[in-house]
Design a protein around this motif. Structure first.
Motif, PDB file in Angstrom:
ATOM      1  N   LYS A   1       0.933  -1.357   0.070  1.00 40.73           N
ATOM      2  CA  LYS A   1       0.125   0.120  -0.172  1.00 40.73           C
ATOM      3  C   LYS A   1       0.774   1.284   0.017  1.00 40.73           C
ATOM      4  O   LYS A   1       0.691   2.302  -0.584  1.00 40.73           O
ATOM      5  CB  LYS A   1      -0.790  -0.138   1.292  1.00 40.73           C
ATOM      6  N   SER A   2       1.783   1.221   0.733  1.00 38.08           N
ATOM      7  CA  SER A   2       2.904   2.538   0.754  1.00 38.08           C
ATOM      8  C   SER A   2       3.457   2.593  -0.420  1.00 38.08           C
ATOM      9  O   SER A   2       3.610   3.679  -0.839  1.00 38.08           O
ATOM     10  CB  SER A   2       3.752   2.008   2.132  1.00 38.08           C
ATOM     11  N   GLN A   3       4.268   1.555  -1.134  1.00 43.33           N
ATOM     12  CA  GLN A   3       4.785   1.509  -2.225  1.00 43.33           C
ATOM     13  C   GLN A   3       4.108   2.137  -3.362  1.00 43.33           C
ATOM     14  O   GLN A   3       4.182   3.031  -4.299  1.00 43.33           O
ATOM     15  CB  GLN A   3       5.515   0.623  -2.682  1.00 43.33           C
ATOM     16  N   ILE A   4       2.718   1.680  -3.485  1.00 44.00           N
ATOM     17  CA  ILE A   4       1.586   2.017  -4.600  1.00 44.00           C
ATOM     18  C   ILE A   4       1.493   3.437  -4.437  1.00 44.00           C
ATOM     19  O   ILE A   4       1.104   4.346  -5.386  1.00 44.00           O
ATOM     20  CB  ILE A   4       0.482   1.120  -4.894  1.00 44.00           C
ATOM     21  N   ALA A   5       1.177   3.887  -3.298  1.00 43.12           N
ATOM     22  CA  ALA A   5       0.860   5.279  -3.130  1.00 43.12           C
ATOM     23  C   ALA A   5       1.904   6.155  -3.555  1.00 43.12           C
ATOM     24  O   ALA A   5       1.524   7.440  -3.799  1.00 43.12           O
ATOM     25  CB  ALA A   5       0.678   5.546  -1.451  1.00 43.12           C
ATOM     26  N   THR A   6       3.086   5.847  -3.595  1.00 44.91           N
ATOM     27  CA  THR A   6       4.405   6.524  -3.985  1.00 44.91           C
ATOM     28  C   THR A   6       4.419   6.457  -5.601  1.00 44.91           C
ATOM     29  O   THR A   6       5.017   7.207  -6.472  1.00 44.91           O
ATOM     30  CB  THR A   6       5.312   6.191  -3.596  1.00 44.91           C
TER      31      THR A   6
END
Length: 643
Positions: free
Chosen positions: A518-523
């Motif tokens: 989730k954190s990586q896709i948000a970037t």
């Protein structure tokens, strides 16, 4: 000689007391000392007694004044004499003037002692009556009514579902609701089906369906053949249950009504099934996941203590058995050509014609007068019929033995010798659990269930059919479940602990990976690149699958069903939590989401309206019958649901 009861003792004592008032002489009447009595009163008593008993006037001396002084021995004698005189006066007065009253009192005393203290042996019944539990026109406390309720329900479950793997609670609920519907059918005077209606209904029964779900004549024929062999149910039983099931369906149809559905229900279902998705899935392999788990002895002991029930030996049964192999009776079977032909015609699906290769070089000989299909499998038909006939003889011989045992009623120790005298052998079986299928029972799970119904009060089973013939079981004793010592199951405990710990760590890994993705896709990182950058997976292999432009109604062939469920709560760009399916964990990324039109402009709107209305109608009928049953049982349905 019987010991007198408390009531009979009371009765005898009371009767003797009353009788003594009229028949005992004065010399035997009980005496009590009288102190401080006024002398005048005593003198009046003496005068009265002298008038009633003139013949005894010399035996009644004058009574001196004894007030306010201590009695001397001679004074005591005078008081005793006075007591005798007083009691004699009472006695004579009752005899001369109150004889009828005395007899009435005597009768009342007898009746009161006999009927008010308790039920006497031999007068009335002292047995306790079982309180009736009324359920429509049944008494649930009656074994016969219980059998009527549950036997038919079990049979109905098998016919309607095709199998019987249901819990006891499910069977009970079905039985009660089925009978409630039948009671309504009687109240509504719904007729039994006609012959044509019953035939049509039979074709919808799941027990007679083939692999494709449609009615298969061979399945129906096989069912009837097995019914004749087993002998537990007759065709009349099957016909009754099928007719009742038909009427139950009619009641459900009437209660369902036309079915109603709200627009919001259709809109919700359209959004659920027709939304077009594009999704990515990360598949985390559980088998390759290899965390380091080294439990201590204390951890293993604690795990064992918390899960001791998992290591108990199950309830088992210890029985002996008498076997009746079908091969023993083959020599007694004589078959005619008509018997073989009739058996073939009754079971054509069991004997398909063997495949043959076309031979163009061999001249063809006409066989118009012969049934070539029958001749091709005649030997196979003959062998099958001979064996089934031998099984029937084996079953009959087993039944004859059970009747002989019932009539002779040998003791538990004498059963073996009795069986031996009949020319048979009583063999010991290894104890087995209810989930087991002992070889000597020939894979018959109903025979296993019959074994667990035996007890000290019913040692001999009925004749039980097996694939090899028949068998009769003899109960020896039950073996209750017992806890195991840790030392005896230490290896199994360690294996279970490691498996459990691995599963928990796998769940924790999924939570950590989902949060990272989730954190990586948000970037702005793509899903596949984000998965490739994952680390610290303890060896778990991770692969990705991408699918575009599909709906839950028409998912891609390789799309996991568990991932399809995860999509329901996602919006475009969201990442789901990991769900476990089999030996893998699935994390789903909703790359795109396109909602369909959810009003009547969508062609699927009317298509969904009919099945949803039907579903709602069925739910209404089920709810109504359930409420009726709960009311009849005196149970608050709302309370039951809250529990």
């Amino acid at each position: 000689m019987r010991t007198p009861t408390f009531r009979s003792q009371c009765f005898c004592s009371g009767f003797a007391f009353v009788a003594s008032l009229s028949v005992l002489p004065l010399d035997f009447i009980p005496l009590q000392q009288i102190e401080n009595r006024p002398n005048g009163l005593a003198q009046s008593y003496t005068a009265d007694l002298q008038s009633l008993h003139p013949s005894r006037d010399k035996t009644i001396p004058p009574i001196p004044n004894v007030s306010n002084r201590r009695l001397t021995p001679s004074g005591a004698n005078l008081i005793i004499t006075f007591s005798l005189s007083m009691i004699s006066w009472i006695q004579l007065t009752f005899q001369h003037h109150f004889r009828v009253i005395f007899l009435v009192l005597l009768a009342v005393l007898i009746v009161s002692f006999v009927f008010t203290i308790g039920a006497a042996p031999g007068i009335g019944g002292a047995d306790r009556q079982v309180q009736a539990r009324t359920f429509f026109d049944l008494n649930l406390s009656s074994p016969d009514d219980q059998a009527k309720l549950y036997v038919d329900a079990n049979f109905s479950i098998y016919l309607q579902s095709g199998y019987q793997n249901f819990s006891q609670d499910q069977v009970q609920e079905f039985a009660l609701q089925r009978y409630g519907a039948l009671y309504l059918a009687k109240q509504l005077n719904l007729p039994v089906p006609t012959e044509d209606q019953l035939k049509e209904f039979i074709q919808s029964v799941r027990a007679f369906a083939g692999p494709d779900g449609n009615f298969e004549a061979s399945a129906y024929t096989s069912f009837r053949d097995n019914l004749k062999l087993q002998g537990q149910f007759t065709e009349a039983d099957v016909n009754r249950v099928l007719q009742d099931d038909y009427r139950v369906r009619r009641v459900n149809t009437l209660l369902s009504g036309p079915g109603y559905v709200d627009d919001s229900e259709i809109a919700f279902q359209l959004a659920r099934t027709d939304t077009v998705w594009s999704a990515d899935i990360a598949r985390i392999d559980y088998k390759s996941f290899a965390p380091t788990i080294e439990p201590t002895d204390d951890e293993l002991q604690s795990y064992f203590d918390a899960n001791a029930f998992r290591y108990e030996t199950p309830t088992m049964i210890d029985v002996s058995y008498i076997e009746f192999p079908a091969t023993r009776y083959l020599a007694q079977i004589n078959l005619s050509d008509d018997d073989i032909r009739n058996f073939y015609e009754s079971n054509p699906a069991r004997f398909p014609k063997p495949a043959t290769l076309d031979d163009t070089t061999t001249p063809h000989i006409g066989t118009d007068s012969l049934d070539t299909d029958f001749l091709a499998v005649r030997d196979q038909v003959s062998a099958a019929l001979r064996y089934e006939s031998a099984r029937r003889l084996a079953s009959q011989a087993a039944a004859d033995l059970t009747v002989a045992l019932f009539n002779a009623k040998p003791s538990a120790d004498a059963i073996a010798s009795f069986v031996s005298d009949q020319g048979m052998t009583l063999s010991d079986a290894a104890p087995f659990a209810q989930s087991a299928l002992p070889p000597f029972l020939g894979g018959n799970r109903q025979a296993v269930a019959a074994a667990f119904q035996l007890s000290a009060n019913r040692r001999i089973s009925d004749a039980l059919l097996t694939s090899a013939g028949a068998v009769v079981l003899v109960w020896k004793n039950p073996i209750p479940p017992a806890p195991s010592l840790f030392v005896n199951v230490a290896d199994q405990v360690r294996t279970d602990y490691v498996d459990n710990e691995k599963r928990q760590q796998f769940v924790a890994l999924g939570q950590r990976l989902s949060s990272t993705l989730k954190s990586q896709i948000a970037t702005g990182t793509s899903f596949s690149d984000s998965v490739a950058q994952l680390t610290d997976t303890n060896g778990a292999a991770i692969t990705t699958v991408s699918c575009a432009d599909f709906s839950r109604r028409e998912p891609p062939q390789d799309f996991p069903f568990a991932a399809s469920n995860s999509l329901e709560g996602l919006n475009a760009g969201d990442v789901s939590s990991m769900v476990i399916s089999g030996d893998e964990g699935l994390i789903t990324h909703a790359a795109a989401k396109v909602l369909p039109a959810t009003d009547s402009s969508n062609p699927r709107y009317e298509e969904l309206k009919t099945p949803l209305a039907s579903y709602n109608g069925t739910a209404t009928a089920t709810s109504a019958i359930r409420a009726l049953v709960m009311s009849e049982l005196g149970i608050d349905d709302a309370t039951t649901e809250s529990e």
